[in-house]
Motif scaffolding. Structure first.
Motif, PDB file in Angstrom:
ATOM      1  N   ARG A 294       0.841  -1.189   0.000  1.00 37.55           N
ATOM      2  CA  ARG A 294       0.000   0.000   0.000  1.00 37.55           C
ATOM      3  C   ARG A 294       0.882   1.247   0.000  1.00 37.55           C
TER       4      ARG A 294
ATOM      5  N   PHE B  50      -2.954   7.815   6.722  1.00 38.94           N
ATOM      6  CA  PHE B  50      -4.394   7.914   6.956  1.00 38.94           C
ATOM      7  C   PHE B  50      -4.855   6.851   7.949  1.00 38.94           C
ATOM      8  N   ALA B  51      -4.356   5.633   7.788  1.00 41.02           N
ATOM      9  CA  ALA B  51      -4.789   4.515   8.632  1.00 41.02           C
ATOM     10  C   ALA B  51      -4.434   4.733  10.098  1.00 41.02           C
TER      11      ALA B  51
ATOM     12  N   VAL C  31     -10.026  -0.488   4.750  1.00 40.52           N
ATOM     13  CA  VAL C  31      -9.363   0.812   4.891  1.00 40.52           C
ATOM     14  C   VAL C  31      -9.268   1.511   3.535  1.00 40.52           C
ATOM     15  N   ASP C  32      -9.041   0.734   2.466  1.00 38.12           N
ATOM     16  CA  ASP C  32      -8.919   1.316   1.124  1.00 38.12           C
ATOM     17  C   ASP C  32     -10.116   2.195   0.781  1.00 38.12           C
TER      18      ASP C  32
ATOM     19  N   HIS D  74      -7.274   6.844  11.227  1.00 39.92           N
ATOM     20  CA  HIS D  74      -8.554   6.155  11.034  1.00 39.92           C
ATOM     21  C   HIS D  74      -8.730   5.001  12.017  1.00 39.92           C
TER      22      HIS D  74
ATOM     23  N   GLU E 219      -1.649   6.172   2.500  1.00 39.05           N
ATOM     24  CA  GLU E 219      -2.724   5.382   3.093  1.00 39.05           C
ATOM     25  C   GLU E 219      -2.352   4.919   4.500  1.00 39.05           C
TER      26      GLU E 219
ATOM     27  N   SER F 270     -10.009  10.859   0.271  1.00 40.03           N
ATOM     28  CA  SER F 270      -9.142  11.554  -0.685  1.00 40.03           C
ATOM     29  C   SER F 270      -9.966  12.328  -1.706  1.00 40.03           C
TER      30      SER F 270
ATOM     31  N   THR G 249      -8.838   5.963  -7.346  1.00 40.50           N
ATOM     32  CA  THR G 249      -9.171   7.262  -6.755  1.00 40.50           C
ATOM     33  C   THR G 249      -9.561   8.261  -7.838  1.00 40.50           C
TER      34      THR G 249
ATOM     35  N   PHE H 153     -10.247   5.392   2.715  1.00 42.14           N
ATOM     36  CA  PHE H 153      -9.144   6.258   2.290  1.00 42.14           C
ATOM     37  C   PHE H 153      -9.450   6.924   0.949  1.00 42.14           C
TER      38      PHE H 153
END
Length: 309
Positions: free
Chosen positions: A127, A134-135, A205-206, A138, A131, A213, A247, A209
């Motif tokens: 990844r 972000f994780a 999570v993807d 999150h 990300e 974004s 994205t 994220f």
């Protein structure tokens, strides 16, 4: 036996003790006979942990990236987390890029954290670094780790550390963590994983994220403007291929041309001298594709996707 300085030989002999596995000892013994200069480079100092983490050439030795140098850093970081977050259920997130051994080293780091009673969210596949950042927030983690050496040559790997805010380490945490790491002996590293504390994450999570974004980066751009923008994208064999095309699609950009020769993750980075998108040579294939498709913009990212050119 090679003619080496006594202090250096003492460091090397320490790694020939039962603390270190048979494969490591075998490689060191081979280098003693065949390449003492390489062995000297591998042991003449400790690989430094600095602001943001550490990176170096992979191989056995104190000046190399391997299970023991990363284990020592992770043990020191674990000790530090327990010290400054007493009585808290500590959590960390771990991601890794396309480099050689990144996946196995990420698993090793996860095992050391778990052996220290720390909950680990480990990405199931490679990844991008953004990300992971972000994780951390999150998943309400205390810190995050990315196994990567950014845009360095293929023989390198590394270990980036992110803090609770999702950003890289800043003073005073960096100096305090270094001090803690320096107190760790290789015999103190806990490798006995507690697998119940390791949780794999991925698409869950993807999706969050990507949505975040898109929502934070749309800037009220009209659909007509998006339709008229002709984008050329290259991942330079790195991790951004896992996220960026989806994205852009979810954001409404339909005209995205991917440099297919550089789309597959590959730690050898076979089509470039350096996978650094800030260097014109790295974007040569993307620029050629842009000429063919009349592209308006070329986007390239480095292996862990925290650098854009």
């Amino acid at each position: 036996m090679a003619n080496l300085e006594p202090k250096l030989l003492e460091r090397i002999n320490n790694w020939l003790s039962p603390t270190f596995d048979e494969a490591t000892q075998k490689t060191i013994k081979k280098l003693l006979d065949s390449n003492p200069k390489e062995l000297e480079e591998s042991f003449y100092r400790d690989l430094e942990f600095g602001t943001g983490g550490m990176r170096g050439i992979m191989g056995p030795g104190t000046n190399r990236i391997n299970k023991y140098t990363l284990g020592k850093n992770t043990q020191g970081l674990s000790n530090y987390l327990h010290k400054i977050f007493p009585n808290e259920a500590i959590k960390v997130a771990i991601a890794y890029d396309c480099r050689h051994n990144s996946k196995s080293l990420a698993k090793l780091v996860a095992e050391v954290f778990s052996a220290n009673g720390i909950k680990v969210f480990l990405f199931e596949d490679l990844r991008p670094t953004p990300e992971l950042s972000f994780a951390v927030k999150h998943l309400d983690c205390h810190c995050g780790i990315v196994l990567t050496a950014s845009h360095n040559p293929p023989e390198y790997n590394g270990y980036k550390v992110y803090w609770q805010d999702g950003g890289q380490l800043v003073p005073p945490q960096d100096a305090e963590i270094i001090e803690e790491i320096n107190t760790v002996d290789y015999t103190n590293i806990k490798f006995n994983a507690n697998t119940e504390l390791i949780q794999y994450v991925g698409k869950d999570v993807d999706d969050v994220f990507i949505n975040a974004s898109v929502n934070n980066g749309s800037f009220n751009t009209s659909q007509q403007a998006k339709d008229n923008l002709n984008i050329v994208f290259t991942a330079l064999h790195g991790t951004s291929i896992t996220m960026l095309p989806d994205t852009l699609k979810r954001a409404g950009y339909k005209n995205v041309h991917i440099v297919e020769e550089q789309a597959k993750p590959d730690g050898d980075f076979p089509t470039v001298k350096s996978p650094n998108p800030e260097e014109p040579e790295a974007l040569k294939m993307a620029l050629e594709l842009a000429d063919k498709v009349n592209g308006d913009i070329v986007i390239g990212t480095d292996p862990d996707s925290d650098r854009v050119g």
